[in-house]
Design an enzyme around this catalytic site. Structure first.
Site, PDB file in Angstrom:
ATOM      1  CG  ASP A 110     -17.022 -22.778  14.601  1.00 40.13           C
ATOM      2  OD1 ASP A 110     -17.853 -22.040  15.145  1.00 40.13           O
ATOM      3  OD2 ASP A 110     -16.615 -22.628  13.427  1.00 40.13           O
ATOM      4  CB  SER A 129     -18.881 -17.470   9.134  1.00 41.06           C
ATOM      5  OG  SER A 129     -19.822 -17.219  10.128  1.00 41.06           O
ATOM      6  CG  HIS A 142     -16.916 -19.046  13.806  1.00 40.63           C
ATOM      7  ND1 HIS A 142     -17.329 -20.025  12.929  1.00 40.63           N
ATOM      8  CD2 HIS A 142     -17.373 -17.868  13.291  1.00 40.63           C
ATOM      9  CE1 HIS A 142     -18.009 -19.461  11.923  1.00 40.63           C
ATOM     10  NE2 HIS A 142     -18.043 -18.167  12.121  1.00 40.63           N
TER      11      HIS A 142
END
Ligand SMILES: *[C@@H]1O[C@H](CO)[C@@H](O)[C@H](O)[C@H]1NC(C)=O
Ligand SMILES: *[C@@H]1O[C@H](CO)[C@@H](O)[C@H](O)[C@H]1NC(C)=O
Ligand SMILES: *[C@@H]1O[C@H](CO)[C@@H](O)[C@H](O)[C@H]1NC(C)=O
Length: 310
Positions: free
Chosen positions: A230, A173, A297
């Site tokens: 995601d 991320s 995610h």
């Protein structure tokens, strides 16, 4: 008759040359799968306080019991930790991986309010210091610049201790975005760096994505891993192309290749589940799926949450 044969021959000559190679799913090898798994665990471990607050230094990289199985069978040594680096409130660690002879720099993902604000600083700044025509996400760029100032010394020390270890940057991320920026900074200085990102958002415009893809050949390999639908790797790409939001979100692109994990949330991942997709902004993989979700995610070859509270 003769002309027809000639024309057919000419058509065949042109179109037969242009025929694509027999389509096959580009699959990865089992040892490549192991590396993706290993670095997903290093990335996840960067959100464990013990790794970024220094209490693991000199010890193996920390994960809670029951997590990071591959990391546990790897000989690791946490070397340096960093946290609260401003702007951006960046944290992470540098570890030596003696099994694979690597120095691993891992950046943690969004944990604090300041991290969240950094993610939202999507207006771009001039990144032509890195590549011609490049514009970068200003939050990620400025946070990575601040981290680079601090990490330069630590990385020099680590390289002096283990001169034959190669550098790997990794993160999930926000951590993946920072790892990408720092990799670009080091490659412009001719330092060899391999890059593994998991669910990383775009870091800049089309010229930047093309530079990450094509520039700095011979200075390391990029593994941009995405999972199913995601939302994070595609959000800036989408917003910058949406009729309603493109007036405020500048153009964002994603680099190539993409290692797109197609298996569902919570499922173990096999080599056959990972499709290698070439081409900047190729919408065959994560970019082109549905609207995106956050659950995907949080699963990158395992749970991205490997510590209590992280
Ligand atoms: C670092 O984090 C660990 C694990 O949460 C904790 O036990 C330790 O007290 C912390 N150390 C420092 C110096 O903050
Ligand atoms: C992943 O970890 C989170 C936080 O500990 C937990 O809530 C979730 O159920 C885990 N997911 C799976 C599939 O084990
Ligand atoms: C996008 O990826 C697909 C699947 O790997 C591939 O067949 C196609 O050629 C790629 N497109 C571009 C423009 O690279």
């Amino acid at each position: 008759m003769g002309l027809a044969v000639f024309l057919l021959g000419a058509i065949c000559f042109v179109s037969c040359l242009a025929l694509p190679a027999p389509t096959r799913t580009a699959e990865i090898t089992p040892s490549r799968l192991d590396k993706l798994t290993l670095f997903s665990q290093y990335s996840a471990a960067s959100s464990c306080p013990a790794n970024y607050n220094g209490s693991a230094n000199g010890l193996p990289v920390y994960c809670d019991a029951g997590y990071c199985a591959l990391l546990r069978t790897t000989e690791t040594e946490a070397l340096y930790s960093f946290q609260g680096v401003l702007p951006g409130d960046t944290a992470g660690f540098i570890a030596a991986d003696h099994t694979n002879k690597l120095l691993v720099v891992a950046f943690h993902d969004t944990m604090s309010r300041i991290n969240g604000r950094t993610d939202l600083e999507f207006l771009q700044m001039d990144a032509s210091a890195a590549c011609a025509g490049c514009w970068a996400h200003s939050g990620f760029w400025q946070a990575a610049e601040a981290a680079a100032l601090l990490l330069a010394r630590l990385l020099e020390d680590a390289r002096a201790r283990y001169p034959s270890h190669r550098i790997v940057m990794t993160g999930h991320s926000l951590g993946g975005a920072l790892a990408t920026m720092y990799t670009v900074f080091l490659r412009t200085l001719r330092v060899y760096v391999d890059l593994y990102t998991f669910g990383a958002p775009s870091v800049g415009n089309l010229a930047f994505a093309e530079a990450i893809t094509n520039n700095w050949q011979g200075l390391g390999t990029n593994y941009r891993v995405t999972h199913a639908d995601d939302k994070i790797p595609k959000i800036l790409f989408r917003l910058s192309r949406d009729r309603l939001t493109s007036w405020i979100v500048p153009e964002y692109s994603q680099s190539s290749p993409e290692y797109w994990i197609r298996s569902a949330y919570g499922r173990p991942v096999t080599a056959a589940d990972i499709q290698v997709i070439e081409g900047v902004n190729n919408v065959t993989g994560n970019l082109g799926r549905g609207l995106g979700n956050i659950r995907d995610h949080t699963w990158y070859l395992g749970n991205t949450s490997v510590c209590v509270g992280g």
